[in-house]
Design an enzyme around this catalytic site. Structure first.
Site, PDB file in Angstrom:
ATOM      1  N   THR A  13       0.846  -1.192   0.000  1.00  0.00           N
ATOM      2  CA  THR A  13       0.000   0.000   0.000  1.00  0.00           C
ATOM      3  C   THR A  13       0.882   1.243   0.000  1.00  0.00           C
ATOM      4  OG1 THR A  13      -0.178   0.149   2.427  1.00  0.00           O
ATOM      5  CG2 THR A  13      -1.802  -1.232   1.270  1.00  0.00           C
ATOM      6  N   GLY A  14       0.332   2.319  -0.563  1.00  0.00           N
ATOM      7  CA  GLY A  14       1.143   3.519  -0.691  1.00  0.00           C
ATOM      8  C   GLY A  14       2.345   3.266  -1.580  1.00  0.00           C
ATOM      9  N   GLY A  15       2.137   2.497  -2.648  1.00  0.00           N
ATOM     10  CA  GLY A  15       3.238   2.067  -3.488  1.00  0.00           C
ATOM     11  C   GLY A  15       3.545   2.971  -4.658  1.00  0.00           C
ATOM     12  N   SER A  17       4.892   6.086  -4.534  1.00  0.00           N
ATOM     13  CA  SER A  17       6.000   7.019  -4.339  1.00  0.00           C
ATOM     14  C   SER A  17       6.792   6.632  -3.100  1.00  0.00           C
ATOM     15  CB  SER A  17       5.490   8.463  -4.195  1.00  0.00           C
ATOM     16  OG  SER A  17       4.717   8.600  -3.012  1.00  0.00           O
ATOM     17  N   SER A 139       7.449   3.976  12.362  1.00  0.00           N
ATOM     18  CA  SER A 139       8.361   5.122  12.343  1.00  0.00           C
ATOM     19  C   SER A 139       9.133   5.133  13.648  1.00  0.00           C
ATOM     20  CB  SER A 139       7.575   6.430  12.208  1.00  0.00           C
ATOM     21  OG  SER A 139       8.417   7.544  12.465  1.00  0.00           O
ATOM     22  N   TYR A 152       0.771  11.848  15.044  1.00  0.00           N
ATOM     23  CA  TYR A 152       1.542  10.995  14.138  1.00  0.00           C
ATOM     24  C   TYR A 152       2.319   9.938  14.920  1.00  0.00           C
ATOM     25  CZ  TYR A 152       5.017   9.497  10.726  1.00  0.00           C
ATOM     26  OH  TYR A 152       5.817   8.735   9.908  1.00  0.00           O
TER      27      TYR A 152
END
Length: 251
Positions: A13-15, A17, A139, A152
């Site tokens: 997913t989010g592939g 960029s 993260s 976040y």
């Protein structure tokens, strides 16, 4: 010479960029067939062209359950199973500190970064092969106190917690679940931070000064770490957090 993911089917997913695109490229190079998602059709198609082969782009937003259903419907029709899931889609965003952060900002961050990851994995379960690998991109912020990054950082702490729970729940099928926690990486996510270019540069320079290696990480370095977690090289590793942040949280 066969690759480390030869014959595997992966979802990233989010592939379109940044880290996600780098992971998708590396997985294809290592022999996988990859499904990539992204919200913007033009950017997604461009990413698929850049990858060049063994890739299916599926436009969608992980915050929308119907889009996730469509993603896995496409996977089911085309490949019938999933061997690797990389839940990478996320939004960043510097918010005013403490009580000044808006409910809208909080909801947006948690909807994509936590809820999106949760249902990306939940909806993949029926398609997951025994012995599959799940990589959740968290993260290093989940273990730091960064002013203005409360929602976040907390959303990424939720992702870290999901990995532990799923590692326990899926262990009977030999499915491994781990998190990859990047530090500051040179990706377009900083363009969505809400800062001006000057503010962003000042912020990033301040972050870099805290990294022992004194530089930003590269998406390709995160792809190499994700490959390790997705392949048999990490076959006896589950529930861990692989921190790739230039020593920022470790030294």
């Amino acid at each position: 010479m066969s690759g480390k993911l030869e014959g595997k089917v992966a979802v990233v997913t989010g592939g379109s960029s940044g880290i996600g695109l780098a992971i998708a490229k590396e997985f294809v190079e290592q022999g996988a067939y990859v499904f990539i998602t992204g919200r913007r059709a033009t950017e997604l198609e461009k990413a698929a062209e850049e990858i060049g082969r063994n890739v299916t782009p599926v436009q969608g937003d992980v915050a929308k359950l119907a889009d996730l259903d469509e993603l896995y419907d496409v996977v089911r029709r085309e490949q019938g199973r999933v061997d690797v899931v990389v839940a990478n889609a996320a939004v960043g965003g510097l918010a005013p500190e403490g009580a000044a952060a808006s409910p809208e900002h909080y909801d947006k961050v948690f909807t994509v970064n936590a809820r999106g990851v949760f249902f990306t994995v939940q909806k993949a379960v029926d398609l997951l092969s025994d012995g599959a690998a799940i990589v959740l991109v968290a993260s290093n912020a989940h273990s730091l106190g960064i002013p203005g990054f409360g929602p976040y950082s907390a959303s990424k702490a939720a992702v870290r917690s999901f990995a532990r729970t799923w590692a326990a729940e899926f262990s009977g099928r030999g499915i491994r679940v781990n998190t990859l926690s990047p530090g500051p990486i040179d990706t377009p996510i900083y363009d969505t931070s809400g800062l001006t270019r000057e503010e962003s540069d000042e912020f990033l320079n301040g972050i870099i000064s805290q990294v022992p290696l004194r530089r930003m990480g590269r998406p390709e370095e995160m792809a190499a770490a994700a490959l390790f977690l997705a392949s048999s090289d990490s076959g006896f590793i589950t529930g861990v957090d692989l921190v790739a942040d230039g020593g920022m949280t470790q030294i």
